[in-house]
Design a protein around this motif. Structure first.
Motif, PDB file in Angstrom:
ATOM      1  N   SER A 270      27.696  21.804 135.926  1.00 33.95           N
ATOM      2  CA  SER A 270      26.541  23.311 136.830  1.00 33.95           C
ATOM      3  C   SER A 270      27.684  23.322 137.926  1.00 33.95           C
ATOM      4  N   GLY A 271      27.229  25.078 138.488  1.00 37.80           N
ATOM      5  CA  GLY A 271      27.854  25.362 138.894  1.00 37.80           C
ATOM      6  C   GLY A 271      27.360  25.897 140.059  1.00 37.80           C
ATOM      7  N   GLY A 272      26.196  25.073 140.457  1.00 37.79           N
ATOM      8  CA  GLY A 272      25.396  25.520 141.557  1.00 37.79           C
ATOM      9  C   GLY A 272      24.864  27.249 141.283  1.00 37.79           C
ATOM     10  N   ASP A 273      23.279  26.432 142.422  1.00 42.10           N
ATOM     11  CA  ASP A 273      22.950  27.900 142.178  1.00 42.10           C
ATOM     12  C   ASP A 273      23.479  29.509 143.230  1.00 42.10           C
ATOM     13  N   THR A 274      23.966  30.491 142.888  1.00 38.20           N
ATOM     14  CA  THR A 274      24.327  31.059 144.139  1.00 38.20           C
ATOM     15  C   THR A 274      24.030  32.331 144.264  1.00 38.20           C
ATOM     16  N   SER A 275      22.319  32.252 143.812  1.00 33.33           N
ATOM     17  CA  SER A 275      21.398  33.303 143.605  1.00 33.33           C
ATOM     18  C   SER A 275      21.244  33.495 145.685  1.00 33.33           C
ATOM     19  N   SER A 276      21.424  35.000 145.460  1.00 33.38           N
ATOM     20  CA  SER A 276      21.407  35.303 146.955  1.00 33.38           C
ATOM     21  C   SER A 276      19.948  34.941 148.229  1.00 33.38           C
ATOM     22  N   TYR A 277      18.619  35.048 147.269  1.00 29.94           N
ATOM     23  CA  TYR A 277      17.039  34.916 147.389  1.00 29.94           C
ATOM     24  C   TYR A 277      17.544  33.602 147.917  1.00 29.94           C
ATOM     25  N   ALA A 278      18.441  32.318 147.671  1.00 28.73           N
ATOM     26  CA  ALA A 278      18.031  31.064 147.937  1.00 28.73           C
ATOM     27  C   ALA A 278      19.071  31.069 148.874  1.00 28.73           C
ATOM     28  N   LEU A 279      20.123  31.621 148.800  1.00 31.35           N
ATOM     29  CA  LEU A 279      20.418  31.096 150.128  1.00 31.35           C
ATOM     30  C   LEU A 279      20.228  31.823 151.603  1.00 31.35           C
ATOM     31  N   GLU A 280      19.946  33.115 150.930  1.00 32.48           N
ATOM     32  CA  GLU A 280      18.372  33.515 152.431  1.00 32.48           C
ATOM     33  C   GLU A 280      17.504  32.794 152.996  1.00 32.48           C
ATOM     34  N   ARG A 281      16.655  32.154 151.762  1.00 33.38           N
ATOM     35  CA  ARG A 281      15.571  31.187 151.865  1.00 33.38           C
ATOM     36  C   ARG A 281      16.252  29.951 152.687  1.00 33.38           C
ATOM     37  N   ASN A 282      17.657  29.372 152.200  1.00 32.23           N
ATOM     38  CA  ASN A 282      17.732  28.403 153.110  1.00 32.23           C
ATOM     39  C   ASN A 282      18.812  27.863 154.324  1.00 32.23           C
ATOM     40  N   LYS A 283      18.532  29.339 154.414  1.00 40.01           N
ATOM     41  CA  LYS A 283      19.902  29.717 155.843  1.00 40.01           C
ATOM     42  C   LYS A 283      19.497  29.594 157.070  1.00 40.01           C
ATOM     43  N   ASP A 293      26.583  15.301 145.054  1.00 44.44           N
ATOM     44  CA  ASP A 293      27.681  15.363 145.446  1.00 44.44           C
ATOM     45  C   ASP A 293      28.481  13.946 144.831  1.00 44.44           C
ATOM     46  N   VAL A 294      26.729  13.183 144.019  1.00 49.37           N
ATOM     47  CA  VAL A 294      26.922  11.984 143.609  1.00 49.37           C
ATOM     48  C   VAL A 294      26.958  11.630 141.727  1.00 49.37           C
ATOM     49  N   GLU A 295      26.621  12.356 141.683  1.00 48.29           N
ATOM     50  CA  GLU A 295      25.469  12.602 140.088  1.00 48.29           C
ATOM     51  C   GLU A 295      26.360  13.850 139.076  1.00 48.29           C
ATOM     52  N   ASN A 296      26.606  13.751 138.316  1.00 45.86           N
ATOM     53  CA  ASN A 296      27.304  15.387 137.741  1.00 45.86           C
ATOM     54  C   ASN A 296      26.337  15.874 137.333  1.00 45.86           C
ATOM     55  N   ASP A 297      26.018  16.699 137.758  1.00 46.63           N
ATOM     56  CA  ASP A 297      24.488  18.036 137.150  1.00 46.63           C
ATOM     57  C   ASP A 297      25.177  19.157 136.314  1.00 46.63           C
ATOM     58  N   VAL A 298      23.991  19.490 135.526  1.00 52.30           N
ATOM     59  CA  VAL A 298      23.965  20.386 134.562  1.00 52.30           C
ATOM     60  C   VAL A 298      22.798  21.595 134.692  1.00 52.30           C
ATOM     61  N   ASP A 299      22.892  22.552 134.433  1.00 52.04           N
ATOM     62  CA  ASP A 299      21.726  23.595 134.008  1.00 52.04           C
ATOM     63  C   ASP A 299      21.077  23.599 132.853  1.00 52.04           C
ATOM     64  N   LEU A 300      19.202  23.711 133.108  1.00 49.09           N
ATOM     65  CA  LEU A 300      19.101  23.030 131.947  1.00 49.09           C
ATOM     66  C   LEU A 300      18.216  24.268 131.900  1.00 49.09           C
ATOM     67  N   TYR A 301      18.176  24.876 130.883  1.00 45.70           N
ATOM     68  CA  TYR A 301      17.032  26.089 130.888  1.00 45.70           C
ATOM     69  C   TYR A 301      16.036  26.060 129.929  1.00 45.70           C
ATOM     70  N   GLU A 302      14.688  26.020 129.961  1.00 42.89           N
ATOM     71  CA  GLU A 302      13.654  26.285 129.383  1.00 42.89           C
ATOM     72  C   GLU A 302      13.314  27.928 128.609  1.00 42.89           C
ATOM     73  N   ILE A 303      13.298  28.442 127.872  1.00 43.02           N
ATOM     74  CA  ILE A 303      12.852  29.279 127.384  1.00 43.02           C
ATOM     75  C   ILE A 303      11.756  29.054 126.644  1.00 43.02           C
ATOM     76  N   PHE A 304      10.788  30.831 126.568  1.00 43.24           N
ATOM     77  CA  PHE A 304       9.578  31.081 125.781  1.00 43.24           C
ATOM     78  C   PHE A 304       9.931  32.765 125.161  1.00 43.24           C
TER      79      PHE A 304
END
Length: 701
Positions: A270-283, A293-304
């Motif tokens: 995973s490249g992480g969450d780079t959305s502007s909304y998340a950046l604004e919310r958590n600034k 930094d501990v585990e190897n993370d991946v992106d998981l998509y649930e699509i319907f």
């Protein structure tokens, strides 16, 4: 789009491979992502910036002047949120299942109790509502999802002594137990000569598994849907060609969830969450991109989305699980057919035929900028009045003293006219009227505000109580409109979703029980009907509690009066309903803490609907009633005959008594006559005797 699912099957269709499915999903996801990031993301970000009172574009160029930003969006979000929370979190049963027939009444009541318990008690109802509603008010769209999962925890380990080998094998193969340590085997006493009859000491821990429905609020930046999305007019859910959400999970967790390890290993990091909304919310809290930094993370998509994956010519609604970016480098982990997409939405200010409605920032954003401009001007003018500019003669003023001047500092001058002050009049007060006008416009537009939440004492002189109440009522209708649409869309669909999850996992839930009203009630999901109509049960008008409580108290008094006079227009069940509403509007969720529901007491006078009679029983009852009537008539005839006979005997007795009395009177009259005659006769005899005696004269005569 839903009608296309009902088309006739195409005999030429073929099952799709994993790559075919990924290709179709990738193409649709690319269009969806463009719409989400270009339209929805920008709308959400603008609303959050207004809520946070961020600087406006171009404010970085303002130097030495006010950059004040008003809090209109923040205030209106919090006021509206408080009203909605009061409506939805102060009632025991917000949603109710309606029976389709008399035979479904008990089942619908149990289904209502259990699902309300799961939503409001098993989950943190207040926290879910708060985040769900606030996301919608700030960004225009709030979404929750529900999933069925098994909550597994371990009890403290214990040592079991003398466990036979057969029992140890059962513990080893059990999913509910785990053997931590095993001692050396030793013979079972009395069976030393029998091979294999051994036992050992074991250190075992037992698993505690609890089946639950978890309701989660999705981060707005993680949810995506196609631009054709709108509310379904039947279910209240989201109707879209594609909808889904993204999660960042450790790679090892996907393996623990049962996905193929080889496929999980191929998922890009995973490249992480780079959305502007998340950046604004958590600034303010310190930015995090969702990875660690501990585990190897991946992106998981649930699509319907609807895809004809099995080649039967009918597009089924599939839940497609993909690891990595669906548009490129994705790995298909699996897919399954589902009945409902697990997303319930809240849009505060809805637009017809689209889910892309308006947020609070859309309603007040322009006015907030205008008010901020006026407030900045007032601040700048007031600053000039309090700290006026000075004109100094560089030859007659000590420049160092002038530059370092303070409240008590001394400025050395050669001449008193060497230093003068420019007087600036304060004209900012003229802007307050415009600011008040803008504030009133915002209040009328949103239905909340300080003038609608309370009463200004200065206005009571010129405003009647009726006019003030009418103004508040008109404004409250706007808030109640938001609540009504939310109850009939996302909130209603959430209960439908929870019901479908419980029914779909009936093997794990039908043995569960829940304590309701002091009694343990089984879930009984194997008998539930997921097609029962769902009715929102919001008590509107709660924002005007005094008037509502006054009306309810008047109604219950009239009901009691009618009941005392025996009028058939009310019963104890209806009186209980009124008292329950009084308790709920007084802020108590459970009215049964104060009143007993007569419909559950078995009292026929409670007003519960009677059961449909059996024709045979009805015929027997009619026959018994006829026999009873015949017996009553016979008894009445016998009683009349007896009464007539008694009256006849009484008449005879009276006649006998009268005759005897007459005889006695006659006898007495005769005796009286006889006595009179005897007395008269004796008198005559005495007189006769006196006349018969001789007349003797004296000698001297």
């Amino acid at each position: 789009m839903e009608e296309e699912a009902n088309k006739k099957p195409d005999s030429t269709a073929k099952p799709l491979s994993d790559q075919d499915i990924l290709k179709r999903v990738g193409t649709a996801f690319s269009h969806t992502q463009n719409y989400t990031q270009s339209t929805l993301e920008q709308k959400r970000l603008a609303g959050l910036e207004l809520y946070n009172r961020d600087q406006f574009p171009g404010d970085e160029q303002i130097v030495g002047r006010s950059r004040y930003v008003t809090s209109d969006t923040f205030d209106n979000v919090e006021w509206t949120l408080a009203n909605l929370m009061q409506l939805f979190d102060t009632q025991e049963k917000v949603v109710q299942f309606s029976p389709t027939g008399p035979e479904d009444e008990a089942l619908a009541e149990q289904q209502t109790d259990v699902v309300n318990f799961v939503v409001t008690q098993e989950n943190n109802h207040a926290l879910v509502l708060h985040d769900w509603l606030k996301n919608g008010l700030i960004g225009g769209l709030g979404v929750v999802t529900a999933e069925f999962y098994k909550d597994k925890s371990w009890k403290p380990a214990q040592v079991l002594e003398g466990v036979p080998n057969s029992h140890a094998v059962e513990l080893e193969n059990s999913d509910q137990h785990e053997i931590l340590e095993a001692g050396e085997p030793y013979p079972i006493p009395g069976m030393e000569h029998i091979p294999g009859m051994e036992m050992r000491d074991l250190k075992v821990r037992e698993a505690k598994v609890r089946n639950r429905v978890r309701i989660s609020v999705l981060p707005p930046e993680d949810f995506f849907l196609s631009k054709d999305a709108q509310f379904d007019y039947q279910t209240g859910g989201i109707q879209a060609d594609l909808q889904g959400y993204k999660r960042i999970l450790p790679r090892a967790e996907l393996t623990e969830m049962g996905y193929d390890a080889a496929k999980v290993a191929r998922i890009p990091t995973s490249g992480g969450d780079t959305s502007s909304y998340a950046l604004e919310r958590n600034k303010e809290q310190g930015w995090t991109d969702g990875t660690n930094d501990v585990e190897n993370d991946v992106d998981l998509y649930e699509i319907f989305m609807r895809i004809d994956a099995n080649g039967d010519g009918v597009r089924e609604l599939l839940r497609i699980t993909i690891g990595g970016q669906p548009a490129s480098g994705a790995v298909l982990l699996g897919y399954e057919e589902v009945g409902l997409a697990p997303f319930a939405a809240f849009v505060p200010y809805m637009m017809p035929n689209t889910i892309n409605g308006m947020s609070t920032g859309d309603l007040v954003g322009k006015d907030q900028r205008l008010k901020s401009m006026f407030m900045r001007g007032i601040n700048d003018n007031l600053t000039q009045v309090l700290r006026p500019q000075r004109v100094a003669d560089v030859e007659g003023v000590n420049i160092d003293d002038l530059l370092n001047s303070g409240p008590d500092s001394i400025i050395r001058v050669k001449d008193k006219d060497a230093l003068t002050t420019l007087t600036t009049p304060f004209v900012g007060g003229q802007a307050f009227g415009v600011i008040d006008m803008i504030s009133q416009s915002i209040e009328h537009r949103t239905g909340v505000g300080p003038n609608l939440m309370g009463v200004d004492p200065t206005q009571l002189q010129n405003t009647t109580a009726t006019a003030s109440s009418q103004r508040q009522t008109m404004s409250q209708l706007r808030v109640e409109l938001i609540a009504r649409m939310f109850a009939e869309t996302g909130y209603r669909y959430l209960f439908r979703l929870v019901t479908s999850l419980l029914v779909a996992n009936m093997e794990d839930t039908q043995q569960l029980t829940v304590k309701l009203r002091g009694q343990w009630v089984p879930y009984g999901t194997d008998q539930w009907n997921p097609d029962l109509d769902i009715k929102a049960n919001i008590t509107f008008g709660i924002t005007d509690k005094p008037q509502k409580l006054s009306a309810l108290n008047s109604i219950v008094q009239q009901q009691m009066t009618a009941l005392e006079h025996g009028a058939p227009i009310t019963d104890m069940s209806k009186i209980y309903n009124t008292l329950a509403l009084i308790a709920e509007n007084s802020g108590f969720k459970n009215p049964e803490r104060f009143w007993n529901d007569p419909s559950k007491s078995g009292d026929p006078a409670a007003g519960a609907p009677p059961d449909k009679p059996d024709p045979k029983v009805q015929a027997e009852q009619a026959k018994a009633q006829a026999d009873m009537q015949r017996m009553q008539m016979e008894m009445q005839m016998k009683a009349a005959a007896m009464q007539q006979e008694m009256e006849l005997k009484r008449y005879e007795i009276d006649q006998k008594i009268a005759l005897e009395r007459f005889k006695i009177e006659q006898e007495m009259a005769l005796k009286q006559q006889e006595i009179a005659h005897e007395t008269q006769l004796k008198g005559i005899q005495i007189v006769t005797q006196q006349n018969a005696q001789p007349n003797i004269h004296s000698p001297n005569s």
